[in-house]
Design a protein around this motif. Structure first.
Motif, PDB file in Angstrom:
ATOM      1  N   UNK A 261       0.525  -0.912   0.095  1.00 47.90           N
ATOM      2  CA  UNK A 261       0.189  -0.454   0.037  1.00 47.90           C
ATOM      3  C   UNK A 261       0.846   1.267  -0.292  1.00 47.90           C
ATOM      4  N   UNK A 262       1.557   0.938   0.371  1.00 45.66           N
ATOM      5  CA  UNK A 262       2.952   2.549   1.043  1.00 45.66           C
ATOM      6  C   UNK A 262       3.604   2.523  -0.777  1.00 45.66           C
ATOM      7  N   UNK A 263       4.021   1.340  -1.122  1.00 48.87           N
ATOM      8  CA  UNK A 263       4.406   1.632  -2.800  1.00 48.87           C
ATOM      9  C   UNK A 263       4.001   1.706  -3.625  1.00 48.87           C
ATOM     10  N   UNK A 264       2.127   1.753  -3.267  1.00 48.68           N
ATOM     11  CA  UNK A 264       1.219   2.526  -4.327  1.00 48.68           C
ATOM     12  C   UNK A 264       0.781   3.309  -3.738  1.00 48.68           C
ATOM     13  N   UNK A 265       0.590   4.559  -3.097  1.00 52.32           N
ATOM     14  CA  UNK A 265       0.356   5.416  -2.934  1.00 52.32           C
ATOM     15  C   UNK A 265       1.843   6.872  -3.018  1.00 52.32           C
ATOM     16  N   UNK A 266       2.603   5.933  -2.975  1.00 45.99           N
ATOM     17  CA  UNK A 266       4.464   6.969  -3.938  1.00 45.99           C
ATOM     18  C   UNK A 266       3.815   7.061  -5.193  1.00 45.99           C
ATOM     19  N   UNK A 267       3.101   5.994  -5.494  1.00 50.84           N
ATOM     20  CA  UNK A 267       3.111   6.140  -7.163  1.00 50.84           C
ATOM     21  C   UNK A 267       1.871   7.437  -7.130  1.00 50.84           C
ATOM     22  N   UNK A 268       1.163   7.086  -6.223  1.00 50.53           N
ATOM     23  CA  UNK A 268      -0.480   8.244  -6.852  1.00 50.53           C
ATOM     24  C   UNK A 268      -0.165   9.484  -6.372  1.00 50.53           C
ATOM     25  N   UNK A 269       1.364   9.715  -5.238  1.00 48.82           N
ATOM     26  CA  UNK A 269       2.354  11.004  -5.264  1.00 48.82           C
ATOM     27  C   UNK A 269       2.568  11.754  -5.698  1.00 48.82           C
ATOM     28  N   UNK A 270       3.557  10.560  -6.509  1.00 46.48           N
ATOM     29  CA  UNK A 270       4.202  11.060  -7.738  1.00 46.48           C
ATOM     30  C   UNK A 270       3.372  11.173  -8.856  1.00 46.48           C
ATOM     31  N   UNK A 271       2.799  10.463  -9.253  1.00 45.17           N
ATOM     32  CA  UNK A 271       1.874  10.615 -11.211  1.00 45.17           C
ATOM     33  C   UNK A 271       1.293  12.402  -9.851  1.00 45.17           C
ATOM     34  N   UNK A 272       0.772  12.925  -9.078  1.00 43.20           N
ATOM     35  CA  UNK A 272       0.613  14.049  -8.989  1.00 43.20           C
ATOM     36  C   UNK A 272       0.939  14.997  -9.105  1.00 43.20           C
ATOM     37  N   UNK A 273       2.502  14.525  -8.592  1.00 40.95           N
ATOM     38  CA  UNK A 273       4.253  15.517  -9.057  1.00 40.95           C
ATOM     39  C   UNK A 273       4.377  16.278 -10.134  1.00 40.95           C
ATOM     40  N   UNK A 274       4.385  15.081 -11.497  1.00 45.17           N
ATOM     41  CA  UNK A 274       4.019  15.634 -12.449  1.00 45.17           C
ATOM     42  C   UNK A 274       2.959  16.248 -13.055  1.00 45.17           C
ATOM     43  N   UNK A 275       1.991  16.095 -12.449  1.00 46.31           N
ATOM     44  CA  UNK A 275       0.968  17.604 -13.043  1.00 46.31           C
ATOM     45  C   UNK A 275       1.010  18.547 -11.834  1.00 46.31           C
ATOM     46  N   UNK A 276       2.075  19.353 -10.748  1.00 43.95           N
ATOM     47  CA  UNK A 276       2.088  20.339 -10.470  1.00 43.95           C
ATOM     48  C   UNK A 276       1.969  21.631 -11.156  1.00 43.95           C
ATOM     49  N   UNK A 277       2.695  21.305 -12.155  1.00 44.96           N
ATOM     50  CA  UNK A 277       3.132  22.699 -13.278  1.00 44.96           C
ATOM     51  C   UNK A 277       3.236  24.099 -12.440  1.00 44.96           C
ATOM     52  N   UNK A 278       4.353  23.566 -11.852  1.00 41.54           N
ATOM     53  CA  UNK A 278       5.327  25.289 -11.152  1.00 41.54           C
ATOM     54  C   UNK A 278       4.465  24.969  -9.633  1.00 41.54           C
ATOM     55  N   UNK A 279       3.345  23.967  -9.066  1.00 40.77           N
ATOM     56  CA  UNK A 279       2.522  24.769  -8.380  1.00 40.77           C
ATOM     57  C   UNK A 279       1.801  25.785  -8.463  1.00 40.77           C
ATOM     58  N   UNK A 280       1.292  25.659  -9.787  1.00 39.00           N
ATOM     59  CA  UNK A 280       0.004  26.952 -10.417  1.00 39.00           C
ATOM     60  C   UNK A 280      -1.819  25.281  -9.719  1.00 39.00           C
ATOM     61  N   UNK A 281      -1.457  24.953  -9.375  1.00 37.86           N
ATOM     62  CA  UNK A 281      -2.894  23.751 -10.199  1.00 37.86           C
ATOM     63  C   UNK A 281      -2.584  23.516  -7.863  1.00 37.86           C
ATOM     64  N   UNK A 282      -4.231  23.219  -8.006  1.00 35.78           N
ATOM     65  CA  UNK A 282      -4.452  23.141  -6.047  1.00 35.78           C
ATOM     66  C   UNK A 282      -4.515  21.647  -6.143  1.00 35.78           C
ATOM     67  N   UNK A 283      -5.150  20.989  -6.506  1.00 29.16           N
ATOM     68  CA  UNK A 283      -5.283  19.980  -6.790  1.00 29.16           C
ATOM     69  C   UNK A 283      -3.838  18.746  -6.508  1.00 29.16           C
ATOM     70  N   UNK A 284      -2.924  18.659  -7.612  1.00 28.20           N
ATOM     71  CA  UNK A 284      -1.955  18.046  -7.607  1.00 28.20           C
ATOM     72  C   UNK A 284      -1.163  17.935  -6.275  1.00 28.20           C
ATOM     73  N   UNK A 285      -1.208  19.497  -5.465  1.00 27.86           N
ATOM     74  CA  UNK A 285      -0.743  19.522  -4.660  1.00 27.86           C
ATOM     75  C   UNK A 285      -1.382  18.985  -3.372  1.00 27.86           C
ATOM     76  N   UNK A 286      -2.413  19.385  -2.929  1.00 26.13           N
ATOM     77  CA  UNK A 286      -3.420  17.704  -2.065  1.00 26.13           C
ATOM     78  C   UNK A 286      -2.715  16.452  -2.392  1.00 26.13           C
ATOM     79  N   UNK A 287      -3.155  16.390  -3.021  1.00 26.35           N
ATOM     80  CA  UNK A 287      -2.819  14.906  -3.738  1.00 26.35           C
ATOM     81  C   UNK A 287      -1.099  14.331  -3.385  1.00 26.35           C
ATOM     82  N   UNK A 288      -0.723  15.109  -3.891  1.00 23.06           N
ATOM     83  CA  UNK A 288       1.278  14.429  -3.584  1.00 23.06           C
ATOM     84  C   UNK A 288       0.943  14.364  -2.065  1.00 23.06           C
TER      85      UNK A 288
END
Length: 104
Positions: A8-35
């Motif tokens: 489960x920890x490994x899967x959550x790491x994947x989810x967090x890194x996936x969100x990191x890919x969508x950060x777009x310079x910290x302009x979007x809030x949902x990836x920050x929250x998800x990450x």
């Protein structure tokens, strides 16, 4: 139960890194929250797993699951291309994770 937490920890790491890919310079809030939530949950589960699994094994498996998982997400979601040699080395990581599980 410890191995369940570790997976489960490994899967959550994947989810967090996936969100990191969508950060777009910290302009979007949902990836920050998800990450943030993903990494907090991932570290919580890793900590729970380390109560029964030696830390060296737990960390190696956690990193392996994360590496393989984010590579698969990149392959299928982001349509990134990989060479055959990269898949071979990824397979070695999978073999290493399985070896750690079998010998622990």
């Amino acid at each position: 139960m410890a191995w369940f937490y570790l997976i489960l920890a490994g899967i959550e790491e994947v989810v967090a890194v996936f969100a990191m890919k969508h950060l777009d310079g910290f302009k979007k809030k949902w990836p920050i929250i998800l990450m943030t939530v993903g990494f907090i949950f991932s570290f919580y589960c890793l900590t729970m797993a380390m109560q029964a699994i030696p830390p060296g094994v737990a960390y190696a498996v956690w990193a392996g699951i994360g590496t393989v998982g984010i590579t698969l997400v990149s392959l299928f979601w982001f349509k990134e291309e990989y060479r055959l040699t990269q898949f071979i080395f990824l397979g070695l990581i999978v073999i290493g994770v399985m070896g750690m599980r079998v010998t622990t």
